[in-house]
Structures are given as structure tokens and as C-alpha cells.
Design an enzyme around this catalytic site. Structure first.
Site, mmCIF file in Angstrom:
data_model
loop_
_atom_site.group_PDB
_atom_site.id
_atom_site.type_symbol
_atom_site.label_atom_id
_atom_site.label_comp_id
_atom_site.label_asym_id
_atom_site.label_seq_id
_atom_site.Cartn_x
_atom_site.Cartn_y
_atom_site.Cartn_z
ATOM 1 N N GLY A 117 8.875 14.019 -32.608
ATOM 2 C CA GLY A 117 9.012 13.568 -31.225
ATOM 3 C C GLY A 117 8.161 12.343 -30.932
ATOM 4 O O GLY A 117 7.804 11.578 -31.847
ATOM 5 N N THR A 140 13.276 16.911 -31.083
ATOM 6 C CA THR A 140 12.606 17.760 -30.099
ATOM 7 C C THR A 140 13.634 18.497 -29.256
ATOM 8 O O THR A 140 14.670 17.931 -28.893
ATOM 9 C CB THR A 140 11.649 17.010 -29.134
ATOM 10 O OG1 THR A 140 11.258 17.924 -28.098
ATOM 11 C CG2 THR A 140 12.250 15.796 -28.464
ATOM 12 N N ILE A 141 13.329 19.744 -28.970
ATOM 13 C CA ILE A 141 14.223 20.490 -28.072
ATOM 14 C C ILE A 141 14.170 19.889 -26.678
ATOM 15 O O ILE A 141 15.072 20.073 -25.885
ATOM 16 C CB ILE A 141 13.887 21.997 -28.010
ATOM 17 C CG1 ILE A 141 12.505 22.268 -27.409
ATOM 18 C CG2 ILE A 141 14.026 22.650 -29.366
ATOM 19 C CD1 ILE A 141 12.302 23.709 -26.976
ATOM 20 N N ASP A 142 13.083 19.160 -26.358
ATOM 21 C CA ASP A 142 12.893 18.650 -24.994
ATOM 22 C C ASP A 142 13.836 17.483 -24.660
ATOM 23 O O ASP A 142 14.007 17.144 -23.489
ATOM 24 C CB ASP A 142 11.447 18.180 -24.803
ATOM 25 C CG ASP A 142 10.439 19.261 -25.117
ATOM 26 O OD1 ASP A 142 10.813 20.445 -25.081
ATOM 27 O OD2 ASP A 142 9.272 18.933 -25.405
ATOM 28 N N MET A 184 11.802 25.842 -21.754
ATOM 29 C CA MET A 184 10.853 24.812 -22.203
ATOM 30 C C MET A 184 11.324 23.421 -21.789
ATOM 31 O O MET A 184 12.304 23.271 -21.065
ATOM 32 C CB MET A 184 10.673 24.900 -23.709
ATOM 33 C CG MET A 184 9.797 26.052 -24.145
ATOM 34 S SD MET A 184 9.549 25.996 -25.936
ATOM 35 C CE MET A 184 8.220 27.177 -26.109
ATOM 36 N N ARG A 186 8.661 20.737 -21.574
ATOM 37 C CA ARG A 186 7.459 19.969 -21.245
ATOM 38 C C ARG A 186 7.651 19.211 -19.938
ATOM 39 O O ARG A 186 7.972 19.818 -18.924
ATOM 40 C CB ARG A 186 7.128 19.015 -22.393
ATOM 41 C CG ARG A 186 5.875 19.403 -23.090
ATOM 42 C CD ARG A 186 5.573 18.608 -24.315
ATOM 43 N NE ARG A 186 5.971 17.231 -24.284
ATOM 44 C CZ ARG A 186 5.796 16.392 -25.266
ATOM 45 N NH1 ARG A 186 5.202 16.792 -26.354
ATOM 46 N NH2 ARG A 186 6.183 15.152 -25.181
ATOM 47 N N GLN A 291 14.101 29.322 -28.152
ATOM 48 C CA GLN A 291 14.796 28.036 -28.033
ATOM 49 C C GLN A 291 14.620 27.150 -29.265
ATOM 50 O O GLN A 291 15.342 26.180 -29.455
ATOM 51 C CB GLN A 291 14.292 27.277 -26.794
ATOM 52 C CG GLN A 291 14.656 27.965 -25.503
ATOM 53 C CD GLN A 291 13.747 27.575 -24.338
ATOM 54 O OE1 GLN A 291 14.078 26.715 -23.552
ATOM 55 N NE2 GLN A 291 12.587 28.226 -24.234
HETATM 56 O O1 F6P Z 1 7.818 19.945 -27.336
HETATM 57 C C1 F6P Z 1 8.501 21.069 -27.759
HETATM 58 C C2 F6P Z 1 7.937 22.294 -27.128
HETATM 59 O O2 F6P Z 1 8.685 23.409 -27.577
HETATM 60 C C3 F6P Z 1 7.845 22.248 -25.606
HETATM 61 O O3 F6P Z 1 9.093 22.472 -25.004
HETATM 62 C C4 F6P Z 1 6.786 23.279 -25.358
HETATM 63 O O4 F6P Z 1 6.085 23.038 -24.157
HETATM 64 C C5 F6P Z 1 5.853 23.067 -26.503
HETATM 65 O O5 F6P Z 1 6.606 22.503 -27.539
HETATM 66 C C6 F6P Z 1 5.212 24.338 -27.032
HETATM 67 O O6 F6P Z 1 4.346 23.950 -28.043
HETATM 68 P P1 F6P Z 1 3.583 24.916 -29.027
HETATM 69 O O7 F6P Z 1 4.456 25.143 -30.228
HETATM 70 O O8 F6P Z 1 2.405 24.122 -29.428
HETATM 71 O O9 F6P Z 1 3.256 26.172 -28.306
#
Ligand code: F6P
Length: 380
Positions: A117, A140-142, A184, A186, A291
């Protein structure tokens, strides 16, 4: 002529990592190029840990198209330009990028593919400034990487959220409840907005539109007045009330310049408020890592394969310092300089910070217009 290339997967995992790896390896093999994978993202590059990737004779990169996760791991804590180390019990941040540059040169890698990402591509840009041949692939899923219309992993996340909404629909309808789904994303509302449309939600709260809870209440009450005694609400983890702040579940101490903020909790808050203000029972479900795991959708398999093949094609053409993208619906590439935007400083800043150049939901995007047209309440 390139002869030997390496791949690294970095950041939170998504469905489709392996499909990209497979496509790079296959295209490389078809062009007589050897492929390797660094283990656990930039951490592997720093420690010089890598393995051969090949599709021959059931080797490592074979049979991985439908497989979730990443066969070469991934890392969420590795900003090698500002790396957290412990010396005599003290935390010391170090720029270890030259160690990585040395590793790449020493073992003769002609190109490094960075699957990740905004943070990952920021470091990729910084490596390209240090003379390394880098090609990024947007993950990225975002769906918030700048300069591309879609990232791999996003479609699978939307599909998982949509299935969850279908399931919440039947239980919500049965018990006359408000069903909230926290997804999710972000600081971007793509997953929330698209799954709300796909899953027939009544309300979608996204970070780009700070919400007024009373607007959501009005929507639920108007449904009640029409005899609909249940409602479906999608809340992005980064959603925030007008004049309020984002809900943070916890913060980590993985060092400066990496994603240390763990968002979460807003779904529960919204459910509680809606229950109090409407008199209907409300329940929250936080979808979380569902997700990101598991098999990619057909769409993500194809997108990942296109991205991987294009990345290798660019390497064969000697086009480095770029990111593969989808632009106007077509496979293309842009300079990593455009991807980092104004975040020009080398090193210190990685993903998920104020300086990150992320792509948020734009108010004249078709998804926003469509949602409004069919009466999905966006909290404004
Ligand atoms: O950026 C991808 C993501 O899945 C976000 O949607 C989420 O806030 C974050 O990563 C969670 O991150 P981690 O794996 O560090 O808990």
C-alpha cells in the site's frame, strides 16, 4: 537485460498477494528470468532472507492462485528508513536502507517488485532514489493507494462484507433489529460504501462524510413509518461524528513512520446510540480480518494476475521507479513520484500518517451519487 528479480509483499495481507506473485513468476519464467521472494516484506530485505520462487515441478510458487495470505509472508512493522532497534535497553531509530541496497546489489537482483500500500510504495520510491530498480504493485483492501482506480484485495473484502450484510439482513429482519456492520478501510470509506450498495444497506457512514447521528435516526424512523422494522447500517472503522474524532481501539509501538494506530469501536458506539434514539434493538458486528483472509474473488485473481504480468513486462522493458495501476479502466503505470504526492521527504514517513498520500472517496464519485440516488443515508 534483466536476469534475476526479487519480490516482496509488505503491509497488511490481502487476498490476491499470491496471485500477483504467481503472475510475476510465470511471466519471468516465460522470459528466462529467475525469481526470488524476500521473506516477510522489508524485514526480509534487511536481513537478506529470501527463497527461490518457481512454478516448476510443484515448487513453491505453484498451485497458489486461489490461496489466501502470502507464501513469502508480509510485514506491518518495517520502515527500513527509520527502523526501530533496541540498544542497551533503549529504543533507537536507524536508517538501515543502505543495508538493503547492499543486499540487493550483492546478490545481483536486477529489479525489486514491491507489493504493498501507500507506506510500502513510499519506501519503494525512496529506494528508487537510491538507484534501485523498483516496480510497485498496489495492494490493500482499503483501496486507498493514490493514482489507481483499484488495488488488489479490495474486491474480495467488498465481497466478504456483502455476504456478511446478506446474513445480517435475515437475522435483522427476523428480530426487528438495527444491524450495524463495522468494516475496515482505515481513513477511506471505499469498502463501506461499495458493500453498502452491494448489500442493500440503508445507511453507510464513511470517514469522508462526518456524520450526524440524527440523520441516521431519521432514516430508520422513516423506514419504521413504512412498516420496515429493521435497518442495516454499514460503518467504516474510520467514520467519525461531525465535530468529533476517529475511534481508536489501541496504539502500538512499532516505531515512527509505520501504521501504529489500530482503529475500531465505532460500530458499537453507533449501535448503542441508534438503540437509544430509535427505541429499536441494535446489534453490532465487527467484520475484522475476515475481510483480508481466504481465497480471492475471480475479479481479484484476474486483477492480481494482470498487475503481476504487467509489472514483469515493465521490468523487461526497463521501466523502473513506477507503480502498475488501473487508469480509465485500463492497465497502465505511473511514476512512484506521483504516488507519493507531496510526501517527498525520504524515509521518515511511511503509511497511515498525516503525510500519506492516500486516495479517499471523492464526493462526485459514482458510488456516492448512486448511494444518494437510491436513498442510502450517508449521515449528512
Ligand atoms: O490497511 C489494511 C487494514 O486491514 C486496515 O483496513 C486496518 O485498519 C488495518 O489494516 C489493520 O491493521 P493490522 O493488521 O495492523 O491490525
Amino acid at each position: 537485460m534483466i536476469k534475476k528479480v526479487a519480490i516482496l509483499a509488505n503491509g497488511g495481507d490481502v487476498s490476491g498477494f499470491n496471485a500477483v506473485i504467481r503472475a510475476i513468476v510465470k511471466t519471468a519464467e516465460n522470459n528466462g528470468v529467475e525469481c526470488y521472494g524476500f521473506i516477510d516484506g522489508y524485514n526480509g530485505l534487511l536481513k537478506n532472507e529470501y527463497e527461490k520462487l518457481s512454478t516448476a515441478n510443484d515448487e513453491h510458487a505453484s498451485g497458489i492462485l486461489p490461496k489466501g495470505g502470502s507464501i513469502i509472508g508480509s510485514s506491518t512493522n518495517a520502515n527500513v528508513f527509520n527502523y526501530k532497534t533496541i540498544e542497551n535497553g533503549e529504543v533507537v531509530y536507524k536508517d538501515l536502507s543502505d543495508v538493503c541496497v547492499e543486499n540487493i546489489k550483492k546478490d545481483g537482483f536486477d529489479c525489486l517488485f514491491t507489493l504493498g500500500g501507500d507506506g510500502t510504495q513510499k519506501s519503494a520510491r525512496d529506494f528508487s532514489l537510491k538507484g534501485i530498480n523498483v516496480i510497485g504493485v498496489p495492494k490493500t483492501i482499503d483501496n486507498d493507494v493514490a493514482c489507481t482506480e483499484i488495488t488488489f484485495g479490495y474486491n474480495t473484502a467488498v465481497s466478504v462484507a456483502t455476504e456478511a450484510l446478506d446474513r445480517l439482513h435475515t437475522t435483522g429482519e427476523t428480530h426487528h433489529r438495527i444491524m450495524v456492520l463495522e468494516v475496515m478501510g482505515r481513513y477511506a470509506g471505499w469498502i463501506a460504501l461499495e458493500s453498502a450498495i452491494a448489500g442493500g444497506a440503508d445507511i453507510a457512514l464513511i470517514p469522508e462524510i462526518p456524520y450526524d447521528i440524527n440523520k441516521a435516526v431519521e432514516k430508520i424512523n422513516s423506514r419504521k413509518a413504512k412498516g420496515k422494522r429493521f435497518s442495516i447500517v454499514v460503518v467504516a472503522e474510520g467514520a467519525l461524528p461531525k465535530g468529533g474524532t476517529i475511534t481508536v481501539a489501541n496504539t502500538r509501538n512499532n516505531g515512527a513512520g509505520v501504521d501504529n494506530t489500530k482503529l475500531g469501536g465505532i460500530g458499537q458506539i453507533v449501535a448503542k446510540q441508534l438503540e437509544e434514539l430509535t427505541g429499536l434493538e441494535a446489534r453490532n458486528t465487527t467484520l475484522g480480518y475476515m475481510q483480508r483472509g481466504g481465497t480471492p474473488t475471480a475479479f481479484d485473481r484476474v486483477l492480481s494476475t494482470k498487475y503481476g504480468a504487467k509489472a514483469m513486462e515493465l521490468a523487461l522493458e526497463g521501466k523502473f521507479g513506477v507503480l502498475t495501476v488501473i487508469k480509465d479502466g485500463r492497465l497502465n503505470y505511473v511514476s512512484l513520484e506521483d504516488v507519493v504526492g507531496n510526501n517527498k521527504t525520504i524515509g521518515a514517513v511511511s503509511g497511515n500518517t498525516a503525510e500519506s498520500n492516500i486516495r479517499k472517496v471523492n464526493m462526485d464519485h459514482d458510488l456516492v451519487k448512486t448511494a444518494r440516488d437510491i436513498g442510502i443515508c450517508l449521515g449528512d
